[in-house]
Design a protein around this motif. Sequence first.
Motif, PDB file in Angstrom:
ATOM      1  N   THR A 142       4.613  -4.577  -6.458  1.00 15.13           N
ATOM      2  CA  THR A 142       5.446  -3.748  -7.340  1.00 15.13           C
ATOM      3  C   THR A 142       4.653  -2.638  -8.029  1.00 15.13           C
ATOM      4  N   ASP A 143       3.394  -2.486  -7.674  1.00 10.41           N
ATOM      5  CA  ASP A 143       2.533  -1.467  -8.275  1.00 10.41           C
ATOM      6  C   ASP A 143       3.044  -0.061  -7.909  1.00 10.41           C
ATOM      7  N   ARG A 144       3.451   0.690  -8.912  1.00  7.78           N
ATOM      8  CA  ARG A 144       3.997   2.026  -8.657  1.00  7.78           C
ATOM      9  C   ARG A 144       2.939   3.012  -8.170  1.00  7.78           C
ATOM     10  N   LYS A 145       1.690   2.698  -8.423  1.00  8.10           N
ATOM     11  CA  LYS A 145       0.616   3.592  -7.994  1.00  8.10           C
ATOM     12  C   LYS A 145       0.213   3.346  -6.539  1.00  8.10           C
ATOM     13  N   ALA A 146       0.578   2.195  -6.008  1.00  9.42           N
ATOM     14  CA  ALA A 146       0.210   1.867  -4.629  1.00  9.42           C
ATOM     15  C   ALA A 146       1.076   2.664  -3.656  1.00  9.42           C
ATOM     16  N   THR A 147       0.492   3.097  -2.564  1.00  4.84           N
ATOM     17  CA  THR A 147       1.237   3.876  -1.583  1.00  4.84           C
ATOM     18  C   THR A 147       2.154   2.977  -0.754  1.00  4.84           C
ATOM     19  N   THR A 148       3.144   3.600  -0.142  1.00  5.93           N
ATOM     20  CA  THR A 148       4.060   2.859   0.725  1.00  5.93           C
ATOM     21  C   THR A 148       3.311   2.221   1.878  1.00  5.93           C
ATOM     22  N   SER A 149       2.373   2.966   2.455  1.00  3.71           N
ATOM     23  CA  SER A 149       1.616   2.432   3.586  1.00  3.71           C
ATOM     24  C   SER A 149       0.771   1.233   3.179  1.00  3.71           C
ATOM     25  N   LYS A 151       1.446  -0.945   0.759  1.00  5.36           N
ATOM     26  CA  LYS A 151       2.336  -2.089   0.575  1.00  5.36           C
ATOM     27  C   LYS A 151       2.808  -2.623   1.924  1.00  5.36           C
ATOM     28  N   SER A 152       3.114  -1.721   2.842  1.00  8.28           N
ATOM     29  CA  SER A 152       3.557  -2.143   4.175  1.00  8.28           C
ATOM     30  C   SER A 152       2.472  -2.920   4.886  1.00  8.28           C
ATOM     31  N   GLU A 153       1.239  -2.456   4.745  1.00  5.59           N
ATOM     32  CA  GLU A 153       0.118  -3.133   5.396  1.00  5.59           C
ATOM     33  C   GLU A 153      -0.108  -4.514   4.783  1.00  5.59           C
ATOM     34  N   LEU A 154       0.042  -4.622   3.462  1.00  8.14           N
ATOM     35  CA  LEU A 154      -0.104  -5.915   2.802  1.00  8.14           C
ATOM     36  C   LEU A 154       0.959  -6.892   3.316  1.00  8.14           C
ATOM     37  N   LEU A 155       2.199  -6.429   3.422  1.00 12.67           N
ATOM     38  CA  LEU A 155       3.263  -7.292   3.921  1.00 12.67           C
ATOM     39  C   LEU A 155       3.038  -7.656   5.385  1.00 12.67           C
ATOM     40  N   ARG A 156       2.502  -6.725   6.143  1.00 13.07           N
ATOM     41  CA  ARG A 156       2.220  -7.009   7.550  1.00 13.07           C
ATOM     42  C   ARG A 156       1.168  -8.124   7.663  1.00 13.07           C
ATOM     43  N   LEU A 170      13.245  -6.518   6.443  1.00 12.10           N
ATOM     44  CA  LEU A 170      14.038  -6.556   5.212  1.00 12.10           C
ATOM     45  C   LEU A 170      13.144  -6.523   3.977  1.00 12.10           C
ATOM     46  N   VAL A 171      12.102  -7.332   3.986  1.00 12.39           N
ATOM     47  CA  VAL A 171      11.209  -7.395   2.826  1.00 12.39           C
ATOM     48  C   VAL A 171      10.446  -6.086   2.663  1.00 12.39           C
ATOM     49  N   THR A 172      10.019  -5.495   3.769  1.00 15.11           N
ATOM     50  CA  THR A 172       9.285  -4.232   3.689  1.00 15.11           C
ATOM     51  C   THR A 172      10.152  -3.134   3.105  1.00 15.11           C
ATOM     52  N   ARG A 173      11.405  -3.054   3.540  1.00 20.91           N
ATOM     53  CA  ARG A 173      12.297  -2.033   2.979  1.00 20.91           C
ATOM     54  C   ARG A 173      12.526  -2.270   1.488  1.00 20.91           C
ATOM     55  N   LEU A 174      12.677  -3.517   1.108  1.00 21.92           N
ATOM     56  CA  LEU A 174      12.895  -3.835  -0.307  1.00 21.92           C
ATOM     57  C   LEU A 174      11.690  -3.437  -1.148  1.00 21.92           C
ATOM     58  N   VAL A 175      10.487  -3.763  -0.669  1.00 19.42           N
ATOM     59  CA  VAL A 175       9.277  -3.504  -1.446  1.00 19.42           C
ATOM     60  C   VAL A 175       8.967  -2.010  -1.512  1.00 19.42           C
ATOM     61  N   THR A 176       9.159  -1.307  -0.410  1.00 15.74           N
ATOM     62  CA  THR A 176       8.794   0.116  -0.384  1.00 15.74           C
ATOM     63  C   THR A 176       9.884   1.018  -0.959  1.00 15.74           C
ATOM     64  N   ALA A 177      11.106   0.515  -1.063  1.00 21.35           N
ATOM     65  CA  ALA A 177      12.204   1.310  -1.642  1.00 21.35           C
ATOM     66  C   ALA A 177      13.061   0.405  -2.515  1.00 21.35           C
ATOM     67  N   PRO A 178      12.541  -0.046  -3.655  1.00 22.51           N
ATOM     68  CA  PRO A 178      13.269  -1.009  -4.496  1.00 22.51           C
ATOM     69  C   PRO A 178      14.491  -0.429  -5.194  1.00 22.51           C
ATOM     70  N   ARG A 179      14.533   0.873  -5.367  1.00 19.91           N
ATOM     71  CA  ARG A 179      15.681   1.556  -5.984  1.00 19.91           C
ATOM     72  C   ARG A 179      16.040   0.948  -7.346  1.00 19.91           C
ATOM     73  N   GLY A 180      15.020   0.683  -8.138  1.00 21.79           N
ATOM     74  CA  GLY A 180      15.248   0.250  -9.515  1.00 21.79           C
ATOM     75  C   GLY A 180      15.445  -1.235  -9.708  1.00 21.79           C
ATOM     76  N   ARG A 181      15.498  -2.005  -8.631  1.00 20.34           N
ATOM     77  CA  ARG A 181      15.686  -3.449  -8.766  1.00 20.34           C
ATOM     78  C   ARG A 181      14.352  -4.167  -8.862  1.00 20.34           C
ATOM     79  N   SER A 182      14.380  -5.337  -9.487  1.00 20.58           N
ATOM     80  CA  SER A 182      13.193  -6.175  -9.467  1.00 20.58           C
ATOM     81  C   SER A 182      13.061  -6.778  -8.076  1.00 20.58           C
ATOM     82  N   LEU A 183      11.848  -7.177  -7.727  1.00 22.58           N
ATOM     83  CA  LEU A 183      11.613  -7.789  -6.429  1.00 22.58           C
ATOM     84  C   LEU A 183      12.414  -9.081  -6.296  1.00 22.58           C
TER      85      LEU A 183
END
Length: 271
Positions: A142-149, A151-156, A170-183
């Motif tokens: 959920t780190d806003r400073k972390a890049t999308t790539s 976070k994707s690599e961490l999930l991979r 599904l999880v990757t889309r949620l983490v990289t584009a949370p749209r204001g929701r909590s994880l």
Amino acid sequence: MNGASREALAAARERLDALTDSTSVNAGSLADELAAVTALLDREVSLRRVLTDPAQAGQAKAELAQRLLGTQVSGPAADLVAGMVRSRWSQSRDLVDALEELAATADLNAAQQAGKLDDVEDELFRFGRIVSGSTELRAALTDRKATTSAKSELLRSLLGGRAQSTTERLVTRLVTAPRGRSLEAGLESLSKLAADRRNRMVAIVTSAVPLSDPQKQRLGAALAKLYGRPMHLNLDVDPEVLGGIRVQVGDEVINGSLADRIEDASRRLAG
């Protein structure tokens, strides 16, 4: 969603089901395209408002959507979005929320067609438990400073080869584009969507020790009769339950020993 948006979403769900029931439509590819449109409309606020403007004719908005998306996504995806913008939406953001839900549902439909939906349900639940038990992992995802790539690599590294591809997507889309929701809220929403694919409710069952197969069957059958719908059990073990069991279905929490709850369920069913 309220009023017009609820009706528009219900109609869009029916159209999506009709599309993904067709063997000519790849549900996974459709999910990716709907996710891309979600990102576009989430980013382009002015476009979103134009496409949901109640003062504009539905056909005109549909034609605009077709012109914008016709060369970017497949025909089925463009037609689905065009149908959605023909409908009335109570708020412009409801359209984006609906598209996001449809993208996830399309992925879940693909998993169901492949016979992997049960695995995806369980993996979403387990991943949620892992996140809630690790403040370090949650912070990284959920780190806003972390890049999308990043976070994707961490999930991979966490899910790749260990979970279904649908779960990872599904999880990757949620983490990289949370749209204001909590994880946590996002994972819960995905779990409910997965359960709805089989018209099932989800019961989160926490017991002091792992339940035996007969106990699972008895509990699942009793809960299904109580709630009038098939029940999917997400099982967790917590020694602090002290030999008992805790069952949560939606907002309702049932506490007590397994034997007591099964006996009580039987009495209630008998009237």
